[in-house]
Design an enzyme around this catalytic site. Structure first.
Site, PDB file in Angstrom:
ATOM      1  N   GLU A  32      -9.135  -9.782  -7.264  1.00 21.24           N
ATOM      2  CA  GLU A  32      -8.806  -8.734  -8.247  1.00 21.24           C
ATOM      3  C   GLU A  32      -7.654  -9.170  -9.146  1.00 21.24           C
ATOM      4  OE1 GLU A  32      -6.214  -5.571  -7.545  1.00 21.24           O
ATOM      5  OE2 GLU A  32      -6.097  -5.871  -5.393  1.00 21.24           O
TER       6      GLU A  32
ATOM      7  N   LYS B 162      -0.983  -0.118   2.424  1.00 24.00           N
ATOM      8  CA  LYS B 162       0.472  -0.068   2.586  1.00 24.00           C
ATOM      9  C   LYS B 162       0.897   1.277   3.134  1.00 24.00           C
ATOM     10  CE  LYS B 162       2.054  -3.613  -0.478  1.00 24.00           C
ATOM     11  NZ  LYS B 162       1.717  -4.018  -1.834  1.00 24.00           N
TER      12      LYS B 162
END
Ligand code: PSU
Ligand code: MN
Length: 309
Positions: free
Chosen positions: A26, A160
């Site tokens: 990405e 995260k």
């Protein structure tokens, strides 16, 4: 016959035609995930890790309105250096193409373009997910819905801890996205090895992952396989530093009133700036480790293709 607007690099087109391994990467991680000027060096290193393993890298982005699968040096530099580069999720693709925008693709948009190009494996650092407080804000990354309808294998170190990890895993279950722990039975929390949340399926090798992909294909299942690849405990971010900075980052986001697609970059940037670079090195370590594993999975997948012929 309609022609596809996707432009594949020569290297990617040839590798796919030959049945050789390809891994998608990405670009939001480059434009919005890592600080300049380090990000360009990092983007090149990511590709190099794959090339050295005999795997073709396919970094994906929209350049001047053209969705590109496999960037040349100019494209990679543009994504890394141009501050006008926008963050493009799957819903933004059509408008970005029509308006000639240069955009870095999120996990959702990258997975979509990779699938359209015929790529089956995609490595990244961390996925988007359900934000803390989502019951009020409704803030859930479009990555999750995208992964529910794209047959691609995505290697990450989980999500995260700026996010609500438990809620993210609940949503992945609802959406029917497969989660495999790579040599672990616990979901990783990106900077830290263990989120404390158990996952159902553990695999031990890249070949195991390729076998699950083949089994799902045989059933005609069309959702993603997420491979959760934790950093070893001795390479994780100091958990005490992590907890302190995380609390600050969440409070700063509250105070600033940031919303929409700016939320994730805001939190990541705050985290990076307040760990004095420690999180940056861990972040790079994680991405490289996921890219190496993605290369192994793509190689195992290509080998199966050859055997099946
Ligand atoms: N999480 C990270 N690093 C990142 C991102 C997420 O640890 O760079 C990026 C990815 O591109 C992901 C996107 O797809 O943020 C999710 O943004 P949002 O929460 O706005 O959907
Ligand atoms: Mn969001």
């Amino acid at each position: 016959m309609s022609t596809s607007p996707l432009v594949l690099s020569d290297a990617v087109r040839q590798a796919l035609a030959d049945g050789r391994p390809v891994v998608a990467l990405e670009s939001t991680i480059i434009s919005h995930g890592f600080p300049r000027p380090r990000n360009l060096e990092v983007a090149r290193r990511f590709e190099q890790v794959l090339v050295e393993a005999g795997v073709t890298p396919a970094t994906i982005a929209v350049v001047d309105g053209v969705p590109r699968v496999g960037l040349d040096e100019a494209g990679l530099t543009r994504i890394a250096e141009d501050p006008a580069v926008v963050k493009v999720s799957s819903r933004d693709l059509g408008a970005a193409m029509v308006q000639g925008v240069t955009g870095a693709t999120t996990v959702a948009a990258t997975a979509l373009l990779a699938c359209r190009a015929g790529i089956r494996v995609f490595s990244t650092g961390g996925l988007g997910g359900v934000h803390r407080g989502a019951a009020e804000s409704f803030d859930e990354s479009a990555d999750l819905a995208a992964l529910s309808r794209l047959p691609i294998t995505v290697v990450s170190a989980g999500v995260k801890s700026i996010l609500d990890i438990r809620a993210t895993l609940e949503r992945l279950e609802t959406l029917g996205v497969t989660v495999l722990g790579y040599r672990t039975s616990r979901y990783p929390a990106f900077y830290v090895t263990d989120s404390g949340v158990d996952i159902d399926w553990r695999v031990e090798s890249a070949e195991d992952v390729a076998a699950v992909m083949a089994a799902q294909d045989a059933l005609g299942l069309e959702h993603a396989v997420l491979v959760a690849n934790p950093l070893p405990p001795d390479r994780q971010l100091d958990p005490e530093l992590h907890d302190r900075v995380l609390a600050d980052a969440l409070a700063a986001a509250q105070r600033s009133g940031v919303t929409g697609k700016a939320v994730t970059p805001f939190l990541l940037d705050h985290f990076q700036r307040h760990t004095q670079g420690a999180s940056l090195e861990v972040n790079i370590d994680i991405a490289v480790s996921n890219i190496a594993l993605g290369g192994g999975i793509a190689t195992a997948w290509a080998r199966r293709g050859v055997l099946a012929r």
